[in-house]
Write a protein that holds these residues in place. Structure first.
Motif, PDB file in Angstrom:
ATOM      1  N   VAL A  67       0.921  -1.135  -0.117  1.00 16.54           N
ATOM      2  CA  VAL A  67      -0.072   0.118   0.003  1.00 16.54           C
ATOM      3  C   VAL A  67       0.816   1.121   0.141  1.00 16.54           C
ATOM      4  O   VAL A  67       1.810   1.444   0.817  1.00 16.54           O
ATOM      5  CB  VAL A  67      -0.854  -0.044   1.206  1.00 16.54           C
ATOM      6  CG1 VAL A  67      -1.715   1.195   1.347  1.00 16.54           C
ATOM      7  CG2 VAL A  67      -1.792  -1.248   1.171  1.00 16.54           C
ATOM      8  N   HIS A  68       0.756   2.013  -0.896  1.00 13.63           N
ATOM      9  CA  HIS A  68       1.439   3.267  -1.205  1.00 13.63           C
ATOM     10  C   HIS A  68       0.578   4.355  -0.561  1.00 13.63           C
ATOM     11  O   HIS A  68      -0.514   4.690  -1.060  1.00 13.63           O
ATOM     12  CB  HIS A  68       1.655   3.715  -2.602  1.00 13.63           C
ATOM     13  CG  HIS A  68       2.782   4.708  -2.660  1.00 13.63           C
ATOM     14  ND1 HIS A  68       2.284   6.169  -2.990  1.00 13.63           N
ATOM     15  CD2 HIS A  68       4.183   4.717  -2.570  1.00 13.63           C
ATOM     16  CE1 HIS A  68       3.203   6.837  -3.272  1.00 13.63           C
ATOM     17  NE2 HIS A  68       4.322   5.988  -2.984  1.00 13.63           N
ATOM     18  N   VAL A  69       1.213   5.124   0.351  1.00 15.83           N
ATOM     19  CA  VAL A  69       0.223   6.436   0.977  1.00 15.83           C
ATOM     20  C   VAL A  69       1.033   7.426   0.839  1.00 15.83           C
ATOM     21  O   VAL A  69       2.023   7.644   0.852  1.00 15.83           O
ATOM     22  CB  VAL A  69       0.407   6.052   2.757  1.00 15.83           C
ATOM     23  CG1 VAL A  69      -0.506   6.888   3.475  1.00 15.83           C
ATOM     24  CG2 VAL A  69      -0.084   4.617   3.108  1.00 15.83           C
ATOM     25  N   THR A  70       0.125   8.608   0.266  1.00 16.63           N
ATOM     26  CA  THR A  70       0.427   9.797   0.203  1.00 16.63           C
ATOM     27  C   THR A  70       0.012  10.816   0.987  1.00 16.63           C
ATOM     28  O   THR A  70      -1.462  10.807   1.080  1.00 16.63           O
ATOM     29  CB  THR A  70       0.415  10.158  -1.138  1.00 16.63           C
ATOM     30  OG1 THR A  70       1.024   9.360  -2.149  1.00 16.63           O
ATOM     31  CG2 THR A  70       0.758  11.478  -1.638  1.00 16.63           C
ATOM     32  N   ALA A  71       0.469  11.403   1.875  1.00 13.66           N
ATOM     33  CA  ALA A  71       0.204  12.820   2.582  1.00 13.66           C
ATOM     34  C   ALA A  71       0.541  14.064   1.874  1.00 13.66           C
ATOM     35  O   ALA A  71       1.746  14.389   2.103  1.00 13.66           O
ATOM     36  CB  ALA A  71       0.480  12.391   3.920  1.00 13.66           C
ATOM     37  N   HIS A  72      -0.511  14.641   1.244  1.00  8.00           N
ATOM     38  CA  HIS A  72      -0.270  15.827   0.515  1.00  8.00           C
ATOM     39  C   HIS A  72      -0.826  17.134   1.174  1.00  8.00           C
ATOM     40  O   HIS A  72      -1.977  17.172   1.536  1.00  8.00           O
ATOM     41  CB  HIS A  72      -0.489  15.685  -0.908  1.00  8.00           C
ATOM     42  CG  HIS A  72      -0.176  16.958  -1.674  1.00  8.00           C
ATOM     43  ND1 HIS A  72      -0.814  17.291  -2.913  1.00  8.00           N
ATOM     44  CD2 HIS A  72       0.879  17.909  -1.577  1.00  8.00           C
ATOM     45  CE1 HIS A  72      -0.393  18.518  -3.385  1.00  8.00           C
ATOM     46  NE2 HIS A  72       0.485  18.773  -2.797  1.00  8.00           N
ATOM     47  N   VAL A  73       0.101  18.184   1.686  1.00  2.00           N
ATOM     48  CA  VAL A  73      -0.515  19.243   2.260  1.00  2.00           C
ATOM     49  C   VAL A  73       0.034  20.652   1.320  1.00  2.00           C
ATOM     50  O   VAL A  73       1.246  20.823   1.277  1.00  2.00           O
ATOM     51  CB  VAL A  73      -0.019  19.466   3.738  1.00  2.00           C
ATOM     52  CG1 VAL A  73      -0.454  20.721   4.423  1.00  2.00           C
ATOM     53  CG2 VAL A  73      -0.327  18.317   4.442  1.00  2.00           C
ATOM     54  N   GLN A  74      -0.949  21.046   0.591  1.00  2.00           N
ATOM     55  CA  GLN A  74      -0.596  22.162  -0.344  1.00  2.00           C
ATOM     56  C   GLN A  74      -0.258  23.347   0.448  1.00  2.00           C
ATOM     57  O   GLN A  74      -1.059  23.680   1.335  1.00  2.00           O
ATOM     58  CB  GLN A  74      -1.881  22.515  -0.962  1.00  2.00           C
ATOM     59  CG  GLN A  74      -1.562  23.378  -2.183  1.00  2.00           C
ATOM     60  CD  GLN A  74      -2.804  23.912  -3.157  1.00  2.00           C
ATOM     61  OE1 GLN A  74      -3.418  22.917  -3.187  1.00  2.00           O
ATOM     62  NE2 GLN A  74      -2.731  24.792  -3.876  1.00  2.00           N
TER      63      GLN A  74
END
Length: 263
Positions: free
Chosen positions: A165-172
């Motif tokens: 499982v690839h997890v991305t946490a993106h905070v612009q």
């Protein structure tokens, strides 16, 4: 003579007390010089970033099946990624899974040094979109300063891949992203990224690499990779058991895999 003797004994007692106080003070000072840097992580340049509040709307709660035995669960208390072999990782219990850092990363003598001007530590998750092999949660990280709330868009994506499982946490708009994971018993580094031994309650910068590295494992048989490889990354194993992943960029990624059950 009797009075002189009493005074003499008093002076001896006073000297003994002074010696004891000096010894204890020296021991405390020595202990603080070794304990305080570890607590604050000033010895390796990491800023302490504590999780804040987590709010998950009812419509975004529940378990999403990704495939091949992998699932992601979202509750009011946090997120859990599981394999068929059992739970792999949990975000910190009853706290925000992600914090955003506004600041800069400066070069140091032996490692980078973090400087945080502000942190946004609270998270609201408003909705989820589930597709085959993918669950995407959207919301925001926020905090209040001088009575005014600041917020940045947050997107958490859990994607099934051949590796797990690839997890991305993106905070612009963030300069750095910190992912707050719950305690991982027997956290051990994987050679090439981190020391190949029990990492204990310390902080570590990852070694540079050409790709996203398998960085650590745990007693749950979870293998965790940390990226992106083009960014400065560190792990901070807090004394309370929390494991914080620091990534300098507006996007942090984790690759989670486990040992599948036979048959």
């Amino acid at each position: 003579m009797r009075q002189w003797g009493v005074r003499g004994r008093g002076r001896d007692v006073s000297r003994s007390m002074v010696a004891i106080v000096v010894s204890v003070s020296a021991a405390l000072a020595l202990g603080l010089t070794t304990w305080v840097p570890v607590l604050l992580r000033t010895d390796i340049g990491l800023v302490r970033v504590d999780p804040g509040l987590l709010t998950v709307d009812k419509g975004a709660r529940g378990i999403a099946t990704l495939g091949r035995g992998y699932t992601v669960a979202a509750y009011s208390s946090g997120f859990r990624v599981s394999a068929s072999s059992g739970p792999l990782v949990d975000t910190v219990t009853r706290g925000s899974p992600v914090s955003a850092v506004l600041g800069e990363l400066a070069p140091g003598k032996n490692h980078p040094v973090e400087h945080a001007d502000a942190t946004l530590d609270h998270v609201r998750i408003g909705q989820v979109r589930i597709e085959p092999g993918r669950a995407a949660y959207s919301g925001e990280v926020y905090d209040s300063a001088d009575g005014k709330e600041r917020a940045l868009p947050l997107r958490l994506v859990f994607l099934l891949t051949t590796a797990g499982v690839h997890v991305t946490a993106h905070v612009q708009g963030a300069d750095a992203v910190v992912v707050h994971l719950d305690s991982m018993p027997a956290t051990t580094g994987l050679g090439g990224a981190l020391p190949d031994r029990n990492l204990r309650t310390k902080g570590w910068w990852l070694e540079d690499s050409l790709g996203e590295q398998r960085a650590l494992t745990s007693a749950r048989q979870a293998v965790v990779g940390i990226g992106p490889a083009t960014r400065d990354r560190a792990v901070d194993l807090r004394p309370d058991g929390r494991l914080d992943v620091h990534v300098w960029g507006n996007r942090a990624t984790l690759t989670l895999s486990g040992v599948p059950r036979p048959g």
